[in-house]
Design an enzyme around this catalytic site. Structure first.
Site, short mmCIF file in Angstrom:
data_model
loop_
_atom_site.label_atom_id
_atom_site.label_comp_id
_atom_site.label_asym_id
_atom_site.label_seq_id
_atom_site.Cartn_x
_atom_site.Cartn_y
_atom_site.Cartn_z
N ASN A 62 -7.66 -9.90 -3.84
CA ASN A 62 -8.86 -9.12 -3.55
C ASN A 62 -10.13 -9.96 -3.57
O ASN A 62 -11.21 -9.47 -3.94
CB ASN A 62 -8.97 -7.93 -4.52
CG ASN A 62 -8.25 -6.70 -4.00
OD1 ASN A 62 -8.47 -6.28 -2.87
ND2 ASN A 62 -7.38 -6.15 -4.81
N HIS A 80 -2.15 -4.42 4.91
CA HIS A 80 -1.96 -5.85 4.69
C HIS A 80 -0.82 -6.37 5.55
O HIS A 80 0.05 -5.60 5.98
CB HIS A 80 -1.60 -6.13 3.22
CG HIS A 80 -2.70 -5.85 2.24
ND1 HIS A 80 -3.41 -6.84 1.61
CD2 HIS A 80 -3.20 -4.68 1.79
CE1 HIS A 80 -4.30 -6.30 0.80
NE2 HIS A 80 -4.20 -4.98 0.88
N GLU A 138 1.27 -3.16 -5.00
CA GLU A 138 0.91 -1.77 -4.69
C GLU A 138 2.14 -0.97 -4.24
O GLU A 138 2.15 -0.39 -3.17
CB GLU A 138 -0.20 -1.71 -3.63
CG GLU A 138 -1.58 -1.59 -4.25
CD GLU A 138 -2.61 -0.99 -3.31
OE1 GLU A 138 -3.10 0.12 -3.61
OE2 GLU A 138 -2.94 -1.61 -2.30
N ASP A 145 -2.00 -10.13 -3.91
CA ASP A 145 -3.29 -9.66 -3.41
C ASP A 145 -4.32 -9.97 -4.48
O ASP A 145 -4.35 -9.34 -5.53
CB ASP A 145 -3.20 -8.17 -3.12
CG ASP A 145 -4.52 -7.58 -2.66
OD1 ASP A 145 -5.51 -8.33 -2.55
OD2 ASP A 145 -4.57 -6.36 -2.43
N ASN A 174 0.85 -1.20 0.00
CA ASN A 174 0.00 0.00 0.00
C ASN A 174 0.88 1.25 0.00
O ASN A 174 0.68 2.17 0.78
CB ASN A 174 -0.96 -0.01 1.19
CG ASN A 174 -2.04 1.05 1.07
OD1 ASN A 174 -2.27 1.60 -0.01
ND2 ASN A 174 -2.71 1.35 2.17
#
Length: 261
Positions: free
Chosen positions: A151, A252, A35, A149, A9
């Protein structure tokens, strides 16, 4: 062999919270990051190229400061791939693959649909487009570890608030059907990807992502959406896995697997 996957992130934000100090202690052979939220030219500080690692980034070209994936490896790969052939996905910086002999390690960032209907439709498009690619990899004879990830949660074991999220992106029935259709939990005779965490923790209820709203992390109101999916040939080599909860580097948690030689 130790593999770490982590949605940062924002890699610069994660660095400021001690991620690279933590990573150094893990002695990982391969690290997959999602990310990054940066362009590679912004990551000139040596911190982003840890000593003893070969570092590879795939940035988003459509929107700066968005998405982006990376792979760090102690051994130099034979080949690094950064595109699967569909620009809407590739240009968002959502795939990078490092090849070592007959082993491929992939860092994936599957889109989220939580921002609205348009992105949810794009997520469904990605799922439909990606399925035959994953089927081809599964049948290729290569060993694959798909990190990232995704999602999507797989079942009630993977999300604290199961009932209240049935209409929310990441827990929608078609999403779960798609991901579960890829996997073959505990069935050594069925062709399918092996969910490393679920293989070792058949009834485990651990999470890898928590909303920044409220006290979700403190109360462990989380989702398990970060996976390492393996080709069946790696099942017997899988020895251990761990989710890092003690230190918080993003919304995360890093997920680590260990494999026998």
């Amino acid at each position: 062999m130790r593999i770490v996957t982590f949605n940062a992130n924002g890699i610069r934000s994660a660095a400021s919270k001690g991620f690279f100090d933590w990573l150094k202690r893990q002695k990982a052979d391969i690290t997959c990051i999602q990310e990054t939220k940066a362009q590679e030219h912004q990551l000139t500080d040596p911190e982003f190229r840890p000593d003893g690692h070969h570092c590879f980034y795939k940035d988003a070209s459509t929107k700066k400061g968005y998405s982006g994936v990376a792979i760090y490896s102690r051994r130099e790969p034979d080949e690094v791939r950064t595109a699967l052939g569909w620009a809407p996905f590739d240009d968002e910086g959502r795939y990078i693959e490092a090849r070592f002999g007959k082993l491929s390690v992939v860092s994936f960032y599957i889109p989220s649909g939580s921002s609205g209907e348009l992105r949810q439709e794009f997520k469904f498009e990605v799922m439909d487009w990606l399925k035959p690619i994953l089927d081809e990899w599964l049948a290729s004879g290569r060993d694959y570890v798909l990190c990232g990830d995704w999602n999507i949660v797989r079942s009630a074991l993977d999300i604290r608030n199961w009932k209240s999220n049935q209409k929310n992106s990441g827990c929608l029935p078609p999403e779960r059907e798609w991901l579960n259709g890829l996997c073959a939990d505990g069935n050594t005779s069925a062709p399918g990807w092996v969910d490393a965490y679920r293989e070792l923790n058949p009834q485990g209820q651990d999470y890898t992502w928590w909303s920044n709203r409220g006290a979700a992390r403190a109360n462990d109101v989380g989702w398990r959406i970060d996976y390492q999916l393996l080709t069946p040939g790696l099942r017997k080599r899988l020895k251990a896995c761990a989710i890092e909860r003690k230190q918080q580097f993003s919304d995360h948690a890093p997920f680590t697997t260990d494999f026998a030689p």
